[in-house]
Every structure is written in C-alpha cells, then in structure tokens.
Design an enzyme around this catalytic site. Structure first.
Site, PDB file in Angstrom:
ATOM      1  N   ASP B  58       0.970  -1.199   0.005  1.00 15.59           N
ATOM      2  CA  ASP B  58      -0.127   0.044  -0.104  1.00 15.59           C
ATOM      3  C   ASP B  58       0.841   1.275   0.016  1.00 15.59           C
ATOM      4  O   ASP B  58       1.164   1.948   0.940  1.00 15.59           O
ATOM      5  CB  ASP B  58      -0.904  -0.048   1.186  1.00 15.59           C
ATOM      6  CG  ASP B  58      -1.761   1.280   1.291  1.00 15.59           C
ATOM      7  OD1 ASP B  58      -1.803   1.883   0.094  1.00 15.59           O
ATOM      8  OD2 ASP B  58      -2.587   1.623   2.268  1.00 15.59           O
ATOM      9  N   LYS B  60      -0.315   3.751  -2.163  1.00 20.28           N
ATOM     10  CA  LYS B  60      -0.977   4.772  -2.729  1.00 20.28           C
ATOM     11  C   LYS B  60      -0.376   5.371  -4.015  1.00 20.28           C
ATOM     12  O   LYS B  60       0.015   6.658  -3.836  1.00 20.28           O
ATOM     13  CB  LYS B  60      -1.457   5.756  -1.864  1.00 20.28           C
ATOM     14  CG  LYS B  60      -2.703   4.938  -0.975  1.00 20.28           C
ATOM     15  CD  LYS B  60      -3.625   5.746  -0.168  1.00 20.28           C
ATOM     16  CE  LYS B  60      -4.273   4.720   0.685  1.00 20.28           C
ATOM     17  NZ  LYS B  60      -3.682   4.152   1.765  1.00 20.28           N
ATOM     18  N   ASP B  63       1.825   8.453  -9.687  1.00 18.96           N
ATOM     19  CA  ASP B  63       3.049   9.109 -10.239  1.00 18.96           C
ATOM     20  C   ASP B  63       2.795   8.724 -11.643  1.00 18.96           C
ATOM     21  O   ASP B  63       1.986   8.106 -12.315  1.00 18.96           O
ATOM     22  CB  ASP B  63       4.149   8.825  -9.800  1.00 18.96           C
ATOM     23  CG  ASP B  63       5.281   9.961  -9.914  1.00 18.96           C
ATOM     24  OD1 ASP B  63       5.343  10.511 -10.989  1.00 18.96           O
ATOM     25  OD2 ASP B  63       6.052   9.990  -8.919  1.00 18.96           O
ATOM     26  N   VAL B 169     -12.076  -0.053   9.243  1.00 18.80           N
ATOM     27  CA  VAL B 169     -12.579  -0.626  10.212  1.00 18.80           C
ATOM     28  C   VAL B 169     -11.703  -0.679  11.559  1.00 18.80           C
ATOM     29  O   VAL B 169     -10.612  -0.876  11.539  1.00 18.80           O
ATOM     30  CB  VAL B 169     -12.894  -2.243  10.065  1.00 18.80           C
ATOM     31  CG1 VAL B 169     -13.270  -3.227  10.831  1.00 18.80           C
ATOM     32  CG2 VAL B 169     -13.922  -2.270   8.682  1.00 18.80           C
ATOM     33  N   GLY B 190      -6.179  -2.721  10.921  1.00 19.69           N
ATOM     34  CA  GLY B 190      -4.702  -2.375  11.339  1.00 19.69           C
ATOM     35  C   GLY B 190      -4.533  -2.425  13.136  1.00 19.69           C
ATOM     36  O   GLY B 190      -4.448  -3.566  13.517  1.00 19.69           O
TER      37      GLY B 190
END
Lengths: 218, 218
Positions: B58, B60, B63, B169, B190
């Site tokens: 992850d 994100k 580019d 969550v 997490g």
C-alpha cells in the site's frame, strides 16, 4: 538560481556534490521514491546533504494525515521540501501534514497538475476544486509540468506568492527556460543531467540555455 | 475469508505469521509505506512472506508510469496486490503499471475514494471521471472506505466483477462487517489488531463480529 537536479536512481552523493558545488545555477536536488527504496534511509540522507538550497523529497504523498506524517518523519532532518498531491484534500490530510512541516521548518509543495496525458483525464478536469484545496492549505510551492506552459502561466496568475517548480525539462520534452518564461521559479531536470556522460557539462549547458531563453522572453 | 491485517509499523514477521496461520478468517496482509521505509526491503519481503493469500503493498502510488513501474519493481517477488490512485489517469500512468503487473502475475487495486473528510473536497466530486478511469484500466480490485458504506454500495453496483477492499474498520470507526454488508469483499484492520495486547484474540473477535453482522444483513 533556477535549476533543481532530480535524482531517480542510487548515485554516489559525491557526484551530486560536485554538480551542486561546481555549477553556478543549481539550487537544489529532488529525490524520488524508487531511489530511496533501493538506497535506504542513510543514502537518502547523504544524497540530500550533497546539495545546499532546496532538498526536495518527491514521494507524491497521497494519503490520510496520519500516514503522510509517519512517512515524512524520518526525512525531516535531511530534507526541507516535501511534495504531496493536492488531490487528497485539506481536512484530515494536507492541513495536518502542513502543520507538521511548519513546526519542523520544512516546506510543502503541492502537485497542481502532472506532465502525462492521464493528467487530463481527472486532475485537470477537477482543477477548480484542486485550486480551492491549494488556497485552503496555503503551501510554500506548487508542482506544475514544464511540458504544459499554459498551465504554468495560469497558476502563476492565480497564485502569485507561491514558488512554482516544474519537472519535465529535458528527457520529457520541454526546452530549458520554457517553464521559467511561463512563470515558474525552478525547472527540475533529471535524466538529461544524471544520465549524461558528462553531467557537469550537461548541467552547465542547461543553465546557459535557461539564461538564453529568459533573455528572449523577458 | 474476508479479513486483511494492515501492518503500519515494523513488527516481527513471526507475530504476523502466528496470526495468519492461527486465525481462521484472515486472508492476507497490507503493508504501508512508512513501515517499509523504516524496515527496509528485506523486512518488507519477510513480512509479506508471513501470510499466504493477499499480500498487498500500500504505497498509494500516484505518479507517471515510469516512476510507478520503478517503485513496484523490487516488490514483485514478494507482493501480489499493488494499490495506486485512480486520479492519476490511465494514459501514461495506470495502463502501463497494469501491464507490468499483468506480466508478473500481480494484481492492481485502485483507490476509488478515501476515508477522511478531505476525500469529499476533490476525489468524490470527481467521481464520474474517476469511475471512467477505473473502467478504462480494468483493475482487479478497488479500495473504498468502510467508514462510508453508501459509497461501497454504489461501487458494488457499478463494478460487480471487482474485488472491493475496505480500510477503516476498527480504530477509524467502522464496525466489523459494515463494509461487507455494503458489498465489500475484504475489510482491512490495522491498529485494532496490531496495537492490541493480544492480537490473536482481537483478530478472532473481529472475525466473529464480521460473521454476526453478515448473518444479520444477508
């Protein structure tokens, strides 16, 4: 001094130091995520230390506040400009990042548009909202592509007090000086310098071409 | 098995292995940029290896194609799902990333919206164009926040064939099962697991809560 050198792979910091100290006109370095992942945190710190002036960490951050703060934390000692996407918005994202950077004496530069064709699919269509975010967050600088001078010109008009940094000069096609003439404060050049057989000569000829272009347009 | 564990700091891979092998209902791990920067490439590979199922990187990504390809390259052996932002567009960006991932047997998951308030400032206003990019790129999956079930429901309706992964969550406020009931395939948790004194007991109680919620809504 309007040239920033982009470092996109793991190079010897001494090569960069030679450039930054030897070429009049270079005012900083921009280091990208692919290079930092390969080189590690220590290299990232050493490469930044090779240039005085702007030391720009280019991760194009685009996450919630909590994650962006955690991401920049290890680099706050060695870098003084951090690039993030305006697209993620102010609340719960860029305002919190800006606050951290302000506290630590670092600057925020927000991407306002990008150099590739896909930038026109969403980013540029959303530009009224993107500009609203920029006004709300009030960053030190903006990132706008040298390959599209009309866009640089528009941002210059709308945000007179902001530094504008323009990538895309050289390998991506924009001529040295073209973004400066459109109103940018810095042009960012990577491959045309770092992949050249003689980086110093290439950097010097780019600085010269910037000066020629600026004399012609001002 | 609808639970993915998010790892946002450098933890012992054996702790994660214990969770992934011991708790029925966990189907993968999502690792973020802050942890990889601190832990380094070798840790990033070991933590991914601790779970079978989905191994999600992850960053994100947001580019141009060239930079995104360079960024994921060192992780293609150890991860099988990569998260990128839909707002960077298809041409010159996501299409090229998707091609690389297809070639290497990995999956692309595109952010369709985010969990924080700032997502409504640009991302959500641009949703017709964002959805056009999703249709054009045709990724394996979508990222949509569990904190906004109506949005998950809309994406489920528009993209019936796509996996939907929902963060948010637990610590960010969404109840276990709420995104699944709205049509998500996976919920990502997490801090509520990894910051708990007894991660295994916490994971088991989340899986149980998911099951209870699903029985009530289906």
């Amino acid at each position: 001094m309007p040239l920033i050198v982009a470092v996109d792979r793991v190079v010897d910091p001494e090569v960069l130091r030679g450039l930054c100290e030897g070429v009049n006109g270079i005012d900083g370095v921009k280091v990208g995520l692919p290079a930092v992942l390969r080189g590690g945190l220590e290299w990232a710190s050493r490469i930044a230390g090779a240039c005085s002036g702007l030391r720009v960490l280019d991760y194009k951050l685009a996450d919630v506040e909590h994650v962006m703060r955690l991401t920049v934390e290890p680099f706050l000692e060695s870098y003084n400009v951090f690039i993030a996407h305006s697209f993620v918005g102010a609340h719960g994202a860029l305002l919190g990042l800006k606050e951290l950077l302000d506290d630590r004496g670092a600057k925020l530069a927000l991407v306002a548009s990008m150099s590739h064709e896909g930038s026109m699919e969403v980013y540029d269509k959303a530009s009224p909202w993107v500009e609203e975010v920029i006004r709300r967050v009030d960053p030190w600088g903006l990132i706008a592509p040298a390959t599209r001078p009309s866009l640089v010109r528009r941002l210059r008009g709308r945000f007179p007090g902001k530094a504008i940094l323009s990538p895309g000069v050289g390998a991506q096609g924009a001529r040295p000086g073209s973004a400066l003439c459109a109103g940018a404060d810095y042009e960012i050049v990577g491959r045309a310098i770092m992949d050249s057989r003689d980086p110093r000569a290439s950097a010097e000829s780019i600085v010269e071409a910037q000066e020629v272009a600026l004399r012609a347009c001002r």
